[in-house]
Design an enzyme around this catalytic site. Structure first.
Site, PDB file in Angstrom:
ATOM      1  N   TYR A 144     -23.912  22.964 -29.147  1.00 18.69           N
ATOM      2  CA  TYR A 144     -24.553  24.271 -29.308  1.00 18.69           C
ATOM      3  C   TYR A 144     -25.289  24.224 -30.642  1.00 18.69           C
ATOM      4  O   TYR A 144     -24.711  24.451 -31.705  1.00 18.69           O
ATOM      5  CB  TYR A 144     -23.516  25.388 -29.276  1.00 18.69           C
ATOM      6  CG  TYR A 144     -24.065  26.767 -29.578  1.00 18.69           C
ATOM      7  CD1 TYR A 144     -25.269  27.206 -29.020  1.00 18.69           C
ATOM      8  CD2 TYR A 144     -23.392  27.639 -30.427  1.00 18.69           C
ATOM      9  CE1 TYR A 144     -25.778  28.456 -29.295  1.00 18.69           C
ATOM     10  CE2 TYR A 144     -23.886  28.900 -30.709  1.00 18.69           C
ATOM     11  CZ  TYR A 144     -25.074  29.307 -30.136  1.00 18.69           C
ATOM     12  OH  TYR A 144     -25.590  30.555 -30.410  1.00 18.69           O
ATOM     13  N   ASP A 185     -27.140  23.910 -25.405  1.00 23.20           N
ATOM     14  CA  ASP A 185     -28.181  24.809 -25.877  1.00 23.20           C
ATOM     15  C   ASP A 185     -28.811  24.166 -27.109  1.00 23.20           C
ATOM     16  O   ASP A 185     -28.235  24.172 -28.198  1.00 23.20           O
ATOM     17  CB  ASP A 185     -27.558  26.165 -26.219  1.00 23.20           C
ATOM     18  CG  ASP A 185     -28.581  27.186 -26.675  1.00 23.20           C
ATOM     19  OD1 ASP A 185     -29.768  26.829 -26.807  1.00 23.20           O
ATOM     20  OD2 ASP A 185     -28.191  28.344 -26.910  1.00 23.20           O
ATOM     21  N   HIS A 291     -28.186  33.482 -20.739  1.00 22.42           N
ATOM     22  CA  HIS A 291     -28.628  32.151 -20.324  1.00 22.42           C
ATOM     23  C   HIS A 291     -28.215  31.934 -18.874  1.00 22.42           C
ATOM     24  O   HIS A 291     -27.338  32.626 -18.347  1.00 22.42           O
ATOM     25  CB  HIS A 291     -27.990  31.061 -21.185  1.00 22.42           C
ATOM     26  CG  HIS A 291     -28.418  31.083 -22.619  1.00 22.42           C
ATOM     27  ND1 HIS A 291     -29.156  30.084 -23.205  1.00 22.42           N
ATOM     28  CD2 HIS A 291     -28.198  31.994 -23.610  1.00 22.42           C
ATOM     29  CE1 HIS A 291     -29.365  30.361 -24.479  1.00 22.42           C
ATOM     30  NE2 HIS A 291     -28.794  31.531 -24.748  1.00 22.42           N
TER      31      HIS A 291
END
Length: 533
Positions: A144, A185, A291
């Protein structure tokens, strides 16, 4: 094999009431990598940590609670042989480490500590069997990446340093002979096709994150680029697909108009993508976060390890049975067998609760009224007196008339009889007093007031009560209508620091979208009055 990555924007919220097991079953992947779990170790409960049929591996933020965090869930058939938290190896204090940390001489120990303290990476190493029957190793890096906050320039530098550390670790693993897949991400839209509003292209390509992706990703059909070892699996399969986004702004409702960005990736090393990649797609139909998941399918299959590595959450002391949480002692446990006899009560309990034989279970004694009786009207009320009771000045009229006639008032009579007056009960009026009232209807009260009492009783229905409250509390002013659609606008508040911070304004209520989209909001804008709060 099927790999899925998803930024859930809070694991407890993403799992919902159905539970994490059902969520993982719906994703139907061998390995599920979740980002932004927003869970620290002290808040991790057993339903999220241990899921039947899976082994899980968490990385928690050590700086802030409810911030960042990643988790990797592996099916039993994809059990890894090694796993560790972070990219630098500083938090690896067990024998099941993945290793191969690369060249980190450019990083100070304090910088490595800061980069790994936000819970942004979990690394797992698996055994796989390729389509050609060759057994090798595959390392999955669940990341992330930080977001570059425009109001905090230091976070932009932090993001770039995290990219450099991620690249050093991935390339070191490739040099050691493993295949590598980076899932998560990345927090950067690579190309204009990956952004709903790229704006000026020159400024778009000047973004440091995009420059790093350019130097890191190989594209088929371009010149030989041996120094670019990784492939964007989605663009490898769908190089020209437009409007393929993975993140939308919930505040503006941009998902309804598909006005977003593609910042979630599955990046595979070039050799693995060329030989084993079967499909890659985006899953916008899956809701529950700002998302959506992304998926990649490889022709190879996993070879499960016989035991889970030490980082597995089932080996944490609070879940392994060696350390109990206080909450376990506060959970009701169902009885598995009938007790031998009635439980004995202590003397203290008996004294506090009293003797059950002496408890009063029958009807209430006379003289002790029920609270509900004060709100019920008496059944033997006279019609004329009831009408007076509805009038606010009815009782004063009775008392005044009785005083003028020299007789006792109904209130005094009630006091002598000991009955008292209660709200909602009718008052008995002697015949002489009522007759005098009929002869002299206006005693200390104007005829207009008496007329109003009879014509306008107190509101009894819900509609009348609502109308009365609306007259007293009119509420906020009605919003203006936007000029393009003629629809009521919504009221927003400026959050950005500056001279207008805290001010409110009206905008079109439709979701944000491209100007050519008829479903999107128009450009209506109006400052709200200063007193509108």
């Amino acid at each position: 094999m099927r790999l899925v990555s998803w930024n859930v924007n809070g694991l407890r919220a993403g799992a919902g009431s159905a539970g994490l097991k059902r969520l993982l079953a719906a994703l139907d992947a061998d390995v599920v990598c979740l980002q932004e779990t927003k869970i620290t170790r002290d808040l991790l409960g057993e339903p999220l940590a241990i899921v039947e049929g899976y082994s899980s591996y968490f990385s928690f933020s050590r700086k802030r609670s409810g911030y960042s965090g990643v988790a990797t869930f592996c099916k039993t058939g994809a059990t890894p042989e090694a796993a560790e938290e972070g990219l630098s190896g500083l938090f690896t204090k067990h024998g099941g480490a993945v290793g191969c940390y690369g060249d980190t001489d450019d990083f100070t120990p304090e910088e490595l500590q800061a980069l790994d303290s936000e819970g942004r990476a979990v690394v797992t190493r698996h055994r796989i069997c390729t389509l050609g029957g060759q057994e090798t190793t595959l390392v999955l890096i669940n990341v992330y990446c930080p977001r570059a906050d425009p109001d905090k320039p230091e976070r932009g530098d932090f993001k770039l340093r995290f990219y450099r550390l991620l690249q050093a670790r991935a390339e070191a693993l490739l040099r050691a002979g493993s295949h590598v897949v980076i899932l998560g991400d990345i927090n950067t839209a690579h190309k204009p096709i990956d952004h709903c509003d790229p704006g000026d292209l020159e400024s778009f390509w000047e973004n440091p994150g995009r420059r790093w992706l350019d130097s890191f990703l190989w594209e088929p059909g371009t010149d030989s680029q041996d120094e670019k070892p990784f492939v964007d699996t989605f663009r490898f399969i769908h190089p020209r697909q437009e409007d393929a986004y993975t993140c939308w702004c919930n505040l503006t409702g941009a998902r309804q108009t598909n006005y977003g960005t593609r910042i979630d990736y599955i990046l595979a090393d070039r050799a693995l993508a060329l030989s084993e990649l079967k499909d890659a797609r985006i899953m916008p139909e899956v809701l529950g976060s700002d998302h959506c998941p992304v998926q990649a399918q490889l022709r190879a299959h996993f070879v499960a390890a016989p035991v889970c590595p030490p980082l597995c959450t089932r080996f944490l002391p609070e879940f392994a049975g060696t350390q109990q949480k206080l909450s376990r002692f506060l959970v009701k446990v169902e009885q598995t067998s009938l007790p031998d006899g009635p439980p004995k009560r202590s003397g203290t309990e008996l004294s506090l609760r009293g003797d059950p034989k002496k408890r009063r279970t029958g009807p209430l004694k006379k003289g002790q009224g029920d609270l509900r009786s004060f709100f019920r009207a008496s059944s033997n009320s006279a019609a004329g007196v009831s009408d007076l009771g509805r009038c606010p000045s009815g009782l004063s009229v009775i008392q005044k008339g009785a005083e003028d006639s020299g007789k006792a008032t109904p209130v005094d009579a009630a006091k002598r009889t000991g009955e008292g007056l209660a709200v909602g009960k009718a008052v008995r009026v002697p015949r002489e007093t009522a007759a005098s009232l009929r002869e002299e209807p206006a005693v200390d009260v104007s005829s207009e007031e008496t007329k109003n009492c009879g014509d306008n009783p107190a509101p009894s229905g819900p509609d009348q009560s609502a109308a009365l409250w609306r007259s007293l509390l009119p509420g906020p002013a009605r919003p203006p209508h936007c000029k393009a659609h003629g629809e009521p606008c919504v009221l927003r508040t400026v959050k950005k620091q500056g001279p207008n911070c805290g001010r409110r304004f009206y905008v079109c209520a439709r979701p944000l979208g491209k100007p050519s989209d008829p479903r999107a909001r128009c450009d209506f804008f109006l400052w709200a009055p200063r007193g509108n709060r």
